[in-house]
Design a protein around this motif. Structure first.
Motif, PDB file in Angstrom:
ATOM      1  N   GLY A  52     -11.372  60.128 -95.947  1.00  0.00           N
ATOM      2  CA  GLY A  52     -12.545  59.830 -95.133  1.00  0.00           C
ATOM      3  C   GLY A  52     -12.318  59.996 -93.646  1.00  0.00           C
ATOM      4  N   GLY A  53     -11.222  60.617 -93.265  1.00  0.00           N
ATOM      5  CA  GLY A  53     -10.913  60.823 -91.853  1.00  0.00           C
ATOM      6  C   GLY A  53     -11.477  62.130 -91.339  1.00  0.00           C
ATOM      7  N   PRO A  54     -11.303  62.385 -90.050  1.00  0.00           N
ATOM      8  CA  PRO A  54     -11.805  63.623 -89.455  1.00  0.00           C
ATOM      9  C   PRO A  54     -10.909  64.813 -89.784  1.00  0.00           C
ATOM     10  N   ALA A  55     -11.431  66.012 -89.573  1.00  0.00           N
ATOM     11  CA  ALA A  55     -10.639  67.228 -89.730  1.00  0.00           C
ATOM     12  C   ALA A  55      -9.671  67.304 -88.557  1.00  0.00           C
ATOM     13  N   LEU A  56      -8.386  67.474 -88.847  1.00  0.00           N
ATOM     14  CA  LEU A  56      -7.350  67.484 -87.821  1.00  0.00           C
ATOM     15  C   LEU A  56      -6.672  68.840 -87.764  1.00  0.00           C
ATOM     16  N   ARG A  95     -11.080  77.303 -79.517  1.00  0.00           N
ATOM     17  CA  ARG A  95     -10.350  76.071 -79.233  1.00  0.00           C
ATOM     18  C   ARG A  95     -11.304  74.955 -78.843  1.00  0.00           C
ATOM     19  N   SER A  96     -12.302  75.253 -78.021  1.00  0.00           N
ATOM     20  CA  SER A  96     -13.225  74.214 -77.575  1.00  0.00           C
ATOM     21  C   SER A  96     -14.077  73.686 -78.729  1.00  0.00           C
ATOM     22  N   ALA A  97     -14.292  74.496 -79.751  1.00  0.00           N
ATOM     23  CA  ALA A  97     -15.098  74.058 -80.884  1.00  0.00           C
ATOM     24  C   ALA A  97     -14.388  72.984 -81.703  1.00  0.00           C
ATOM     25  N   ARG A  98     -13.057  73.041 -81.797  1.00  0.00           N
ATOM     26  CA  ARG A  98     -12.353  72.080 -82.648  1.00  0.00           C
ATOM     27  C   ARG A  98     -11.544  71.054 -81.862  1.00  0.00           C
ATOM     28  N   VAL A 105     -11.519  58.592 -82.290  1.00  0.00           N
ATOM     29  CA  VAL A 105     -10.851  59.240 -83.429  1.00  0.00           C
ATOM     30  C   VAL A 105      -9.564  58.489 -83.772  1.00  0.00           C
ATOM     31  N   LYS A 106      -8.849  58.009 -82.747  1.00  0.00           N
ATOM     32  CA  LYS A 106      -7.615  57.243 -82.974  1.00  0.00           C
ATOM     33  C   LYS A 106      -7.916  55.986 -83.779  1.00  0.00           C
ATOM     34  N   ALA A 107      -8.969  55.246 -83.395  1.00  0.00           N
ATOM     35  CA  ALA A 107      -9.332  54.031 -84.122  1.00  0.00           C
ATOM     36  C   ALA A 107      -9.713  54.355 -85.563  1.00  0.00           C
ATOM     37  N   GLN A 108     -10.398  55.470 -85.763  1.00  0.00           N
ATOM     38  CA  GLN A 108     -10.799  55.878 -87.102  1.00  0.00           C
ATOM     39  C   GLN A 108      -9.582  56.223 -87.954  1.00  0.00           C
ATOM     40  N   ILE A 109      -8.629  56.962 -87.379  1.00  0.00           N
ATOM     41  CA  ILE A 109      -7.446  57.389 -88.138  1.00  0.00           C
ATOM     42  C   ILE A 109      -6.539  56.208 -88.464  1.00  0.00           C
ATOM     43  N   GLU A 110      -6.338  55.314 -87.493  1.00  0.00           N
ATOM     44  CA  GLU A 110      -5.421  54.199 -87.720  1.00  0.00           C
ATOM     45  C   GLU A 110      -5.970  53.187 -88.714  1.00  0.00           C
ATOM     46  N   GLY A 111      -7.262  53.231 -88.999  1.00  0.00           N
ATOM     47  CA  GLY A 111      -7.848  52.335 -89.991  1.00  0.00           C
ATOM     48  C   GLY A 111      -7.837  52.899 -91.401  1.00  0.00           C
TER      49      GLY A 111
END
Length: 148
Positions: free
Chosen positions: A106-110, A54-57, A68-74
């Motif tokens: 281009g977003g992060p792994a969720l 869990r701590s890894a992801r 991450v929020k700013a990255q996703i909302e863009g």
């Protein structure tokens, strides 16, 4: 009844937490659904491996969650699906497909379990999807479902 959670259960805890629940709730719901395992001394090793995974992801802290929020909302997230006449899908859009579309944009792994979908998406169009990144931070983005 003492149990160890293997998945996040809202209002109860996160994976790896050792919680005390009523016998019926644990025996009739949490254990059969695979949300928990019974607590034993040997299960303590499983708790440490669950917490390590869990701590890894997991999002590290509030500042990282806001980044991450700013990255996703863009992002402009498009999802191509098979659809028939009138834009009706063959099936529905799953959280796993949305997570893959975010990553392709281009977003992060969720984590798909943290997505809050607006009901069952069964037709083409634009939908608002929310994801809980941190207990205090949630990001919202537009998912454009197109026929392809």
């Amino acid at each position: 009844m003492k149990i160890i959670l293997t998945q996040e259960v809202s209002g109860l805890g996160t994976p790896g937490d050792i919680v005390e629940v009523k016998n019926g709730y644990g025996r009739n719901y949490l254990l059969p659904q695979g949300f928990a395992i019974t607590w034993t001394k040997g299960a303590e090793k499983q708790v440490t491996s669950i917490k390590r995974a869990r701590s890894a992801r997991e999002i590290r802290d509030l500042g990282h969650a806001n980044e991450v929020k700013a990255q996703i909302e863009g992002l402009k997230v498009n999802l191509r699906v098979r659809a028939g006449d009138g834009g009706r899908l063959f099936g529905s859009v799953t959280p796993a497909e949305v997570v893959d579309a975010v990553k392709a944009a281009g977003g992060p792994a969720l984590d798909r379990r943290r997505l809050e979908m607006p009901g069952h998406i069964k037709s083409t169009g634009t939908y608002q999807v929310k994801i809980k990144l941190h207990p205090e931070v949630a990001a919202t983005f537009d998912l454009n479902v197109v026929q392809g």
